[in-house]
Design an enzyme around this catalytic site. Structure first.
Site, PDB file in Angstrom:
ATOM      1  CG  HIS A 220      -0.866   3.960   4.398  1.00 16.14           C
ATOM      2  ND1 HIS A 220      -1.515   3.200   5.340  1.00 16.14           N
ATOM      3  CD2 HIS A 220      -0.447   3.098   3.449  1.00 16.14           C
ATOM      4  CE1 HIS A 220      -1.482   1.929   4.985  1.00 16.14           C
ATOM      5  NE2 HIS A 220      -0.847   1.835   3.839  1.00 16.14           N
TER       6      HIS A 220
ATOM      7  CG  ASP B 130      -2.423   5.068   8.079  1.00 17.48           C
ATOM      8  OD1 ASP B 130      -1.228   4.762   8.305  1.00 17.48           O
ATOM      9  OD2 ASP B 130      -2.957   4.965   6.960  1.00 17.48           O
TER      10      ASP B 130
ATOM     11  CB  SER C  41      -0.937  -0.002   1.207  1.00 16.58           C
ATOM     12  OG  SER C  41      -0.193  -0.168   2.390  1.00 16.58           O
TER      13      SER C  41
END
Ligand SMILES: *[C@@H]1O[C@H](CO)[C@@H](O)[C@H](O)[C@H]1NC(C)=O
Ligand SMILES: *[C@@H]1O[C@H](CO)[C@@H](O)[C@H](O)[C@H]1NC(C)=O
Length: 357
Positions: A336, A333, A120
């Site tokens: 990312h 998160d 990702s």
């Protein structure tokens, strides 16, 4: 289990770091960007630098310029209140990065296929690149298709495709009915998909760090031997070596240019990114796995260009979605990156490297 860090043969890697900037075009005189023309003799380490405020940034507005952006990356739309994180540009100490020129990028890559292969974090960089390009040519038709693990963003007018092939380990993960999920560290059976393109940008790291419930395998396998547990970085080293041998024996560098997207730093430990609104400055401790990446790449016979993004991401503790992923405040998160944001700089470096010749 004991784990060895190798001495990094830096001289061997220097070729991939050092490059010469051509004339840099300037598009916006308000920007602090300098119109630098460097002599051909001068090398510049693009990865030795700092984050500087530049009011010309961000390079796009994710909500209005990038209709296809993944929800988790558009932090502003997800309620992030601070905006300073949008204004940072990566500034190498010894030179300037050329301004990203999406039209020129597409002209130069007319008829080409560019493929990101990885997890990702690859997706994060791929989305940044597609946003940067669409922003540059907003009236040019694009198509976006996703089939199983492959996402293809195309500009038919340029016959150019920018793809992301989801593949977190690069080596094979198989499902055995009796034994469970087996991560075969010495086997790559899906490499055929990597051959029909012009530029490859690989990435693998984060899935190897998973343990407990987030771990997506039950066993490692090397040869005929099933291994229940081993040092995950040792496993990463074996797998990356398998990948390097695959590239060495399957890729013709006159046809396909190969990059490795270096390790993007995570600040997930103790949710360290929570509430952070400023980048860090200075040098950082060595990041686990970076030595492995450098050592494996430097041992290869075919040229692979490392996009060495670790330091610049280590410094961007403020750049993660944190609680602004769109999935509610209980999900933090710190792995990312918000878009616009840090991955745009990776693409500026990628672009600079492509301009080199
Ligand atoms: C981005 O565009 C949206 C929608 O047009 C707008 O509401 C928002 O203020 C813009 N964001 C920035 C940072 O300019
Ligand atoms: C790279 O080659 C050197 C010298 O042969 C060796 O010591 C080192 O272990 C190799 N690195 C990896 C990751 O295999």
């Amino acid at each position: 289990m004991a784990f060895t860090f190798w001495h990094v043969p830096l001289a061997a890697l220097l070729a991939s770091y050092t490059f010469v900037l051509a004339a840099v075009e300037i598009q916006n005189p308000q920007s602090q960007y300098k119109n630098v023309i460097q002599s051909k003799q001068e090398g510049c380490d693009l990865y030795d630098g700092k984050w500087v405020i530049d009011e010309f940034y961000p390079l796009y507005n994710a909500s209005s310029d990038c209709p296809f952006i993944g929800k988790g990356f558009d932090c502003l739309r997800n309620g992030r209140p601070d905006k300073n994180y949008l204004n940072y540009r990566w500034k190498p100490n010894a030179c300037e990065l050329p301004r990203f020129d999406g039209e020129k990028f597409l002209e130069r890559n007319k008829g080409k296929k560019i493929m990101f292969v990885g997890d990702s974090i690859s997706n994060n960089m791929w989305q940044s690149l597609t946003c940067l390009l669409h922003k540059a040519v907003p009236n040019t038709k694009y198509t976006l298709t996703t089939q199983s693990l492959l996402s293809v963003f195309s500009f038919p007018e340029y016959e150019a495709s920018i793809m992301w092939l989801k593949n977190g380990f690069l080596v094979d993960l198989i499902n055995d009915k009796e034994k469970g999920r087996i991560l075969k560290l010495d086997s790559i059976s899906s490499g055929g998909q990597w051959k029909n393109v012009d530029i490859l940008i690989f990435n693998s790291y984060h899935w190897w760090t998973h343990t407990g419930r987030s771990q997506t395998w039950d066993y490692f396998q090397v040869g005929d031997k099933l291994i229940k547990e081993m040092d995950h970085m040792e496993a990463f080293k074996i797998a990356l070596t398998t990948w390097s041998k695959w590239i060495d024996s399957n890729i013709d560098p006159s046809k396909i240019r190969v990059f490795f997207q270096g390790i993007s730093a995570s600040h997930a430990d103790k949710k360290a990114c929570l509430g952070k609104t400023q980048p860090e400055e200075g040098s950082m401790a060595p990041y686990p796995g970076v030595d492995i990446v450098k050592s494996v790449i430097s041992n290869m016979t075919k040229p692979v260009e490392l996009l060495d993004i670790t330091l610049l991401t280590q410094l961007r503790i403020d750049g993660h979605p944190s609680i602004y992923t769109g999935s509610g405040p209980s999900f933090v998160d710190c792995s990312h990156w918000c878009l616009a944001g840090a991955p745009d700089s990776w693409n500026e470096i990628f672009y600079a490297t492509l301009l080199r010749d």
